[in-house]
Design a protein around this motif. Structure first.
Motif, PDB file in Angstrom:
ATOM      1  N   ALA A   7      -9.415  -8.221   1.427  1.00 60.61           N
ATOM      2  CA  ALA A   7      -8.886  -9.424   1.681  1.00 60.61           C
ATOM      3  C   ALA A   7      -7.456  -9.439   0.868  1.00 60.61           C
ATOM      4  CB  ALA A   7      -9.264 -10.513   1.058  1.00 60.61           C
ATOM      5  N   ASP A   8      -7.583  -8.812  -0.347  1.00 65.82           N
ATOM      6  CA  ASP A   8      -6.319  -8.854  -1.323  1.00 65.82           C
ATOM      7  C   ASP A   8      -5.218  -7.841  -0.330  1.00 65.82           C
ATOM      8  OD1 ASP A   8      -7.364  -9.919  -3.280  1.00 65.82           O
ATOM      9  OD2 ASP A   8      -7.901  -8.126  -4.265  1.00 65.82           O
ATOM     10  N   LEU A   9      -5.714  -6.661   0.491  1.00 69.49           N
ATOM     11  CA  LEU A   9      -4.609  -5.978   1.243  1.00 69.49           C
ATOM     12  C   LEU A   9      -4.329  -6.468   2.473  1.00 69.49           C
ATOM     13  CD1 LEU A   9      -6.791  -2.858   0.527  1.00 69.49           C
ATOM     14  CD2 LEU A   9      -4.514  -3.163  -0.401  1.00 69.49           C
ATOM     15  N   GLY A  10      -5.034  -7.783   2.949  1.00 70.47           N
ATOM     16  CA  GLY A  10      -4.668  -8.601   4.330  1.00 70.47           C
ATOM     17  C   GLY A  10      -5.253  -7.802   5.196  1.00 70.47           C
ATOM     18  N   TRP A  11      -6.461  -7.185   5.177  1.00 72.57           N
ATOM     19  CA  TRP A  11      -7.332  -6.515   6.145  1.00 72.57           C
ATOM     20  C   TRP A  11      -8.234  -7.017   6.427  1.00 72.57           C
ATOM     21  CZ3 TRP A  11      -7.700  -0.732   3.473  1.00 72.57           C
ATOM     22  CH2 TRP A  11      -6.471  -0.266   3.628  1.00 72.57           C
ATOM     23  N   PRO A  12      -8.733  -7.075   7.814  1.00 69.97           N
ATOM     24  CA  PRO A  12      -9.899  -7.835   8.407  1.00 69.97           C
ATOM     25  C   PRO A  12     -11.370  -7.059   7.766  1.00 69.97           C
ATOM     26  CG  PRO A  12      -9.147  -6.548   9.953  1.00 69.97           C
ATOM     27  CD  PRO A  12      -8.218  -6.522   8.952  1.00 69.97           C
ATOM     28  N   ALA A  13     -12.407  -7.408   8.132  1.00 70.17           N
ATOM     29  CA  ALA A  13     -13.810  -6.979   7.788  1.00 70.17           C
ATOM     30  C   ALA A  13     -13.722  -5.602   8.652  1.00 70.17           C
ATOM     31  CB  ALA A  13     -14.968  -8.091   8.082  1.00 70.17           C
ATOM     32  N   ILE A  46      -0.368   1.031  -3.514  1.00 69.80           N
ATOM     33  CA  ILE A  46      -0.794   0.146  -2.388  1.00 69.80           C
ATOM     34  C   ILE A  46      -0.299   0.505  -0.793  1.00 69.80           C
ATOM     35  CG2 ILE A  46      -0.847  -2.228  -1.424  1.00 69.80           C
ATOM     36  CD1 ILE A  46      -2.593  -1.875  -3.872  1.00 69.80           C
ATOM     37  N   ALA A  47       0.905   0.823  -0.855  1.00 65.74           N
ATOM     38  CA  ALA A  47       1.538   1.346   0.333  1.00 65.74           C
ATOM     39  C   ALA A  47       0.901   2.800   1.010  1.00 65.74           C
ATOM     40  CB  ALA A  47       3.110   1.445   0.173  1.00 65.74           C
ATOM     41  N   GLU A  48       0.730   3.813  -0.178  1.00 63.72           N
ATOM     42  CA  GLU A  48       0.044   4.995   0.352  1.00 63.72           C
ATOM     43  C   GLU A  48      -1.272   4.731   0.921  1.00 63.72           C
ATOM     44  OE1 GLU A  48      -0.039   9.154  -0.050  1.00 63.72           O
ATOM     45  OE2 GLU A  48       1.445   7.684  -0.233  1.00 63.72           O
ATOM     46  N   TRP A  49      -2.055   3.529   0.464  1.00 67.06           N
ATOM     47  CA  TRP A  49      -3.392   3.450   0.987  1.00 67.06           C
ATOM     48  C   TRP A  49      -3.438   2.885   2.338  1.00 67.06           C
ATOM     49  CZ3 TRP A  49      -7.916   5.084   1.364  1.00 67.06           C
ATOM     50  CH2 TRP A  49      -8.928   4.276   1.386  1.00 67.06           C
ATOM     51  N   LYS A  50      -2.215   1.911   2.727  1.00 64.61           N
ATOM     52  CA  LYS A  50      -2.261   0.890   3.858  1.00 64.61           C
ATOM     53  C   LYS A  50      -1.840   2.265   4.777  1.00 64.61           C
ATOM     54  CE  LYS A  50      -1.386  -3.678   2.208  1.00 64.61           C
ATOM     55  NZ  LYS A  50      -0.525  -4.719   2.073  1.00 64.61           N
ATOM     56  N   ALA A  51      -0.907   3.091   4.385  1.00 66.24           N
ATOM     57  CA  ALA A  51      -0.599   4.228   5.448  1.00 66.24           C
ATOM     58  C   ALA A  51      -1.478   5.068   5.731  1.00 66.24           C
ATOM     59  CB  ALA A  51       0.760   4.834   4.877  1.00 66.24           C
ATOM     60  N   LEU A 261       2.866 -10.485 -14.753  1.00 65.38           N
ATOM     61  CA  LEU A 261       2.997 -11.181 -13.489  1.00 65.38           C
ATOM     62  C   LEU A 261       3.280 -10.133 -12.299  1.00 65.38           C
ATOM     63  CD1 LEU A 261       3.280 -13.534 -11.959  1.00 65.38           C
ATOM     64  CD2 LEU A 261       5.922 -13.646 -12.645  1.00 65.38           C
ATOM     65  N   GLY A 262       4.025  -9.306 -12.437  1.00 60.05           N
ATOM     66  CA  GLY A 262       4.487  -8.449 -11.559  1.00 60.05           C
ATOM     67  C   GLY A 262       3.267  -7.405 -11.088  1.00 60.05           C
ATOM     68  N   ARG A 263       2.525  -6.948 -12.099  1.00 65.66           N
ATOM     69  CA  ARG A 263       1.187  -6.147 -11.724  1.00 65.66           C
ATOM     70  C   ARG A 263       0.337  -7.028 -10.960  1.00 65.66           C
ATOM     71  NH1 ARG A 263       1.181  -3.059 -17.601  1.00 65.66           N
ATOM     72  NH2 ARG A 263       2.880  -1.402 -17.069  1.00 65.66           N
ATOM     73  N   ARG A 264       0.141  -8.239 -11.471  1.00 60.26           N
ATOM     74  CA  ARG A 264      -0.981  -8.992 -10.709  1.00 60.26           C
ATOM     75  C   ARG A 264      -0.623  -9.506  -9.290  1.00 60.26           C
ATOM     76  NH1 ARG A 264      -5.883 -10.346 -10.043  1.00 60.26           N
ATOM     77  NH2 ARG A 264      -6.329 -12.635  -9.777  1.00 60.26           N
ATOM     78  N   LEU A 265       0.742  -9.682  -9.116  1.00 52.11           N
ATOM     79  CA  LEU A 265       1.081  -9.793  -7.829  1.00 52.11           C
ATOM     80  C   LEU A 265       1.128  -8.521  -6.805  1.00 52.11           C
ATOM     81  CD1 LEU A 265       4.610 -11.769  -8.557  1.00 52.11           C
ATOM     82  CD2 LEU A 265       2.812 -12.666  -7.267  1.00 52.11           C
ATOM     83  N   VAL A 266       1.011  -7.284  -7.604  1.00 50.48           N
ATOM     84  CA  VAL A 266       0.780  -6.200  -6.637  1.00 50.48           C
ATOM     85  C   VAL A 266      -0.684  -6.040  -6.376  1.00 50.48           C
ATOM     86  CG1 VAL A 266       0.738  -3.644  -6.799  1.00 50.48           C
ATOM     87  CG2 VAL A 266       2.819  -4.894  -7.521  1.00 50.48           C
ATOM     88  N   ALA A 267      -1.289  -6.174  -7.478  1.00 50.15           N
ATOM     89  CA  ALA A 267      -2.724  -6.116  -7.188  1.00 50.15           C
ATOM     90  C   ALA A 267      -3.386  -7.149  -6.296  1.00 50.15           C
ATOM     91  CB  ALA A 267      -3.570  -6.594  -8.552  1.00 50.15           C
ATOM     92  N   LEU A 268      -2.936  -8.331  -5.867  1.00 46.75           N
ATOM     93  CA  LEU A 268      -2.813  -9.369  -5.169  1.00 46.75           C
ATOM     94  C   LEU A 268      -2.426  -9.074  -3.613  1.00 46.75           C
ATOM     95  CD1 LEU A 268      -2.626 -12.737  -7.321  1.00 46.75           C
ATOM     96  CD2 LEU A 268      -5.041 -11.359  -6.644  1.00 46.75           C
ATOM     97  N   GLY A 269      -1.598  -8.048  -3.562  1.00 47.10           N
ATOM     98  CA  GLY A 269      -0.851  -7.549  -2.348  1.00 47.10           C
ATOM     99  C   GLY A 269       0.343  -8.386  -1.921  1.00 47.10           C
ATOM    100  N   PHE A 270       1.050  -8.825  -3.208  1.00 48.49           N
ATOM    101  CA  PHE A 270       2.183  -9.504  -2.873  1.00 48.49           C
ATOM    102  C   PHE A 270       3.516  -8.700  -3.861  1.00 48.49           C
ATOM    103  CE2 PHE A 270      -0.837 -12.697  -2.011  1.00 48.49           C
ATOM    104  CZ  PHE A 270      -0.486 -13.243  -1.123  1.00 48.49           C
ATOM    105  N   GLY A 271       3.527  -7.403  -3.550  1.00 46.73           N
ATOM    106  CA  GLY A 271       4.542  -6.652  -4.277  1.00 46.73           C
ATOM    107  C   GLY A 271       5.544  -5.991  -3.379  1.00 46.73           C
ATOM    108  N   LYS A 272       5.601  -6.412  -2.188  1.00 46.27           N
ATOM    109  CA  LYS A 272       6.448  -5.721  -1.064  1.00 46.27           C
ATOM    110  C   LYS A 272       8.084  -5.538  -1.519  1.00 46.27           C
ATOM    111  CE  LYS A 272       7.250  -9.010   2.487  1.00 46.27           C
ATOM    112  NZ  LYS A 272       7.188  -9.551   3.723  1.00 46.27           N
TER     113      LYS A 272
END
Length: 321
Positions: A7-13, A46-51, A261-272
């Protein structure tokens, strides 16, 4: 455990086949060059994992239903959810091997970033223990133990052969100091809670909460709603950073609070919008990432100006720096 959920990554089940037990866990690496940028930029992890997931879904030969691994571990100690709990892996070489072990990949490769950090090894151990609580047996092996491959590379395989010890000499996670128990727990939803935040706090996954409570990933929680949490210890109270005030966030401000704050944003998927990762200086990238977070929350979207106010700060739950 620092868990980044689907969910943090924006992925479905996950659409991967279900499987509730295995002999244990196999450890993997990427098997290709990995940039050392991952060491200093969690957003790059995060970008690596999504790729990786994107490339697996595009692989018509293997015909993957999802990213092949159950979890990934990054150099910063985050456990990144892939197929997650209760799903057969697609990473071990063939169907019989996939049925025998779940799979965790360390984000290291054949060149560039090849040595796992202690934080990455701890995250892999976190994943192993999480899977053990949910059907995995005691075996810990490398990919090459079942399939003709160089995976998981020399450094990771040496660690596996040594018993996969947790850095610092512990072979299992330290006991909880939060006073919780490992039995089932009933949790009462509080203001600002999401399935993702509850799963992270209780060291479980959104998928597990959804299944146990008969929910859907997209279901919104109501304050006072009761949720069952099974097989996970109740969390210790995490010290959070007090709100420094909206006037704190302006150009020229330099503070470890901004890094947190920045690290928390990245962990939640909002660091693009970061180009070199979170840092102590307040920048337009911080502001734009906060704005993306605000727009993702209905209760904040009406005032998505990129400046954390009391409601935004409470929703972010920034750990104390």
């Amino acid at each position: 455990m620092k868990l980044v959920t689907r969910a943090d990554l924006g992925w479905p089940a996950s659409a991967a086949p279900t499987q509730t037990s295995t002999k244990g866990v196999k450890v993997h690496y990427e098997g290709s060059p990995v940039s050392t940028k991952l060491l200093t930029d969690h957003e790059a992890c995060i970008a690596e994992w999504k790729a990786i997931r994107k490339s697996h879904l595009a692989n018509k030969v293997e015909n993957y239903s999802d990213v092949a691994y159950n979890y990934a571990a990054c150099p910063h100690g985050y456990l990144l959810e892939g197929r997650g709990i209760g799903h057969r892996t697609g990473a071990n070489g063939n169907q019989a091997l996939n049925q025998a072990h779940y799979a965790i990949v360390g984000l290291v490769g054949s060149s560039g970033l090849t040595e796992p950090t202690d934080a990455m090894l701890s995250a892999i151990r976190d994943g192993i223990e999480l899977l053990r609580k949910n059907g995995a047996g005691t075996e810990i092996k490398g990919h090459r133990d079942g399939y003709a491959t160089a995976c998981p590379g020399g450094p990771l395989y040496d660690w596996v052969q040594n018993g996969a010890p947790r850095p610092g000499g512990e072979s299992t996670p330290p006991p909880s100091t939060g006073g919780g128990t490992s039995s089932s727990t009933t949790y009462t939803v509080k203001k600002g809670d999401t399935l993702s935040s509850i799963a992270t706090a209780y060291k479980t996954t959104v998928a597990a909460l959804v299944k146990l409570n008969g929910l859907k990933d997209a279901d919104k929680l109501s304050i006072g709603q009761k949720l069952k949490v099974s097989g996970a210890a109740a969390p210790a109270a995490q010290p959070l950073q007090p709100f420094p005030g909206a006037s704190f966030f302006h150009g020229g401000r330099h503070s470890p609070i901004i890094t947190a704050l920045g690290r928390r944003l990245v962990a939640l998927g909002f660091g693009k919008h970061y180009t070199s990762g979170p840092g102590p200086n307040w920048t337009n990238a911080d502001k734009r990432n906060v704005q993306d977070f605000q727009r993702s929350r209905p209760e904040l979207a009406g005032d998505a100006d990129g400046i954390p106010g009391p409601k935004t700060w409470a929703a972010l739950k920034v750990p104390k720096s």
